[in-house]
Design a protein around this motif. Sequence first.
Motif, short mmCIF file in Angstrom:
data_model
loop_
_atom_site.label_atom_id
_atom_site.label_comp_id
_atom_site.label_asym_id
_atom_site.label_seq_id
_atom_site.Cartn_x
_atom_site.Cartn_y
_atom_site.Cartn_z
N VAL A 40 0.87 -1.18 0.00
CA VAL A 40 0.00 0.00 0.00
C VAL A 40 0.91 1.23 0.00
O VAL A 40 1.88 1.27 0.74
N PRO A 41 0.59 2.25 -0.81
CA PRO A 41 1.51 3.39 -0.93
C PRO A 41 1.51 4.31 0.29
O PRO A 41 0.47 4.58 0.89
N SER A 42 2.71 4.76 0.61
CA SER A 42 2.91 5.82 1.60
C SER A 42 3.41 7.04 0.83
O SER A 42 3.63 6.98 -0.38
N SER A 43 3.61 8.13 1.52
CA SER A 43 4.12 9.32 0.82
C SER A 43 5.49 9.04 0.20
O SER A 43 5.82 9.60 -0.85
N ALA A 44 6.27 8.14 0.81
CA ALA A 44 7.60 7.82 0.28
C ALA A 44 7.55 6.87 -0.91
O ALA A 44 8.47 6.87 -1.73
N THR A 45 6.50 6.07 -1.03
CA THR A 45 6.47 5.04 -2.08
C THR A 45 5.41 5.25 -3.15
O THR A 45 5.35 4.48 -4.11
N VAL A 46 4.57 6.27 -3.00
CA VAL A 46 3.44 6.42 -3.92
C VAL A 46 3.89 6.63 -5.37
O VAL A 46 3.24 6.16 -6.31
N GLY A 47 5.00 7.29 -5.59
CA GLY A 47 5.48 7.50 -6.96
C GLY A 47 5.79 6.19 -7.65
O GLY A 47 5.35 5.95 -8.78
N ASP A 48 6.54 5.32 -6.97
CA ASP A 48 6.84 4.00 -7.54
C ASP A 48 5.58 3.16 -7.71
O ASP A 48 5.43 2.44 -8.70
N TYR A 49 4.69 3.25 -6.73
CA TYR A 49 3.43 2.50 -6.78
C TYR A 49 2.64 2.86 -8.04
O TYR A 49 2.17 1.99 -8.78
N LEU A 50 2.51 4.15 -8.30
CA LEU A 50 1.77 4.62 -9.47
C LEU A 50 2.49 4.23 -10.77
O LEU A 50 1.85 3.78 -11.72
#
Length: 194
Positions: free
Chosen positions: A39-49
Motif C-alpha cells: 500500500v503506498p505511503s508518501s515515500a512510495t506512492v510514486g513507484d506504486y503509481l
Amino acid sequence: MDPLEGPRIRLRPLQLSDAEALVAAAGDGELWNLPFTVVPSSATVGDYLQTALRGRDAGTVLPFVTVLKSQDEVIGCTRFWKIDRQNRKLEIGSTWIAARWQQSFVNTEAKYLMLRHAFETLDCVRVQFTTDEINEKSRQAILRLGAKQEGIVRHERIMPDGRKRNSVRFSIIDDEWPDVRQRLEQKLGYCAPN
C-alpha cells in the motif's frame, strides 16, 4: 476505459494525479505498515503509481481508484492484473481500502462491479484472486464472494520486508458466475445498473 459504476462506488482508472488522495486514504489505518500487501505511503506512492501505469501501458494491468460516490472521495485502490486475453483470464488484486470502510459494502460492491465486467464485458472464463496465507481477513472476504480455494502457492513472492510469502489462490469460473452474481446482488440488496 470508462469507470465501473455502482450505486455507491465508482471504480475509475488510476491517474498520476491520484497520488495525494491515495496516500490520504492509506493513512486511514496506516495501511502501508501491513505485512501482507503493498500500500503506498508518501515515500512510495510514486513507484506504486509508475508500476501500475507501466502495467496498464503493457496491457497486463487495469488499475482503478475506489471512489465513494456520495462524497467523491478516493477510499482505496484495486486492479485487474495478470490479464491474459488469449486464455480469457485475469486476476483481481492489489486491493486495499481505507480502514474506516473495511468490512462494509465497499469491497463487495467493488468486487461485484469488477467480476461483472470481467465475465460479461471481457468474456473471461476465469477470474482468480491471490492473498497472503497470513491474511485471514482477506481469505474470508474472498470466500464470501463465492470464490473457491484452489491451493497454496509456496514462496509465490518476496515481500518488501524480504519475507518469502506463501499465497492462497482462489478462483471463480464462468460456469459459476450466474450463481455468484445472484448471491452478490442479494447481499448488496440491489441490482447494479447495466
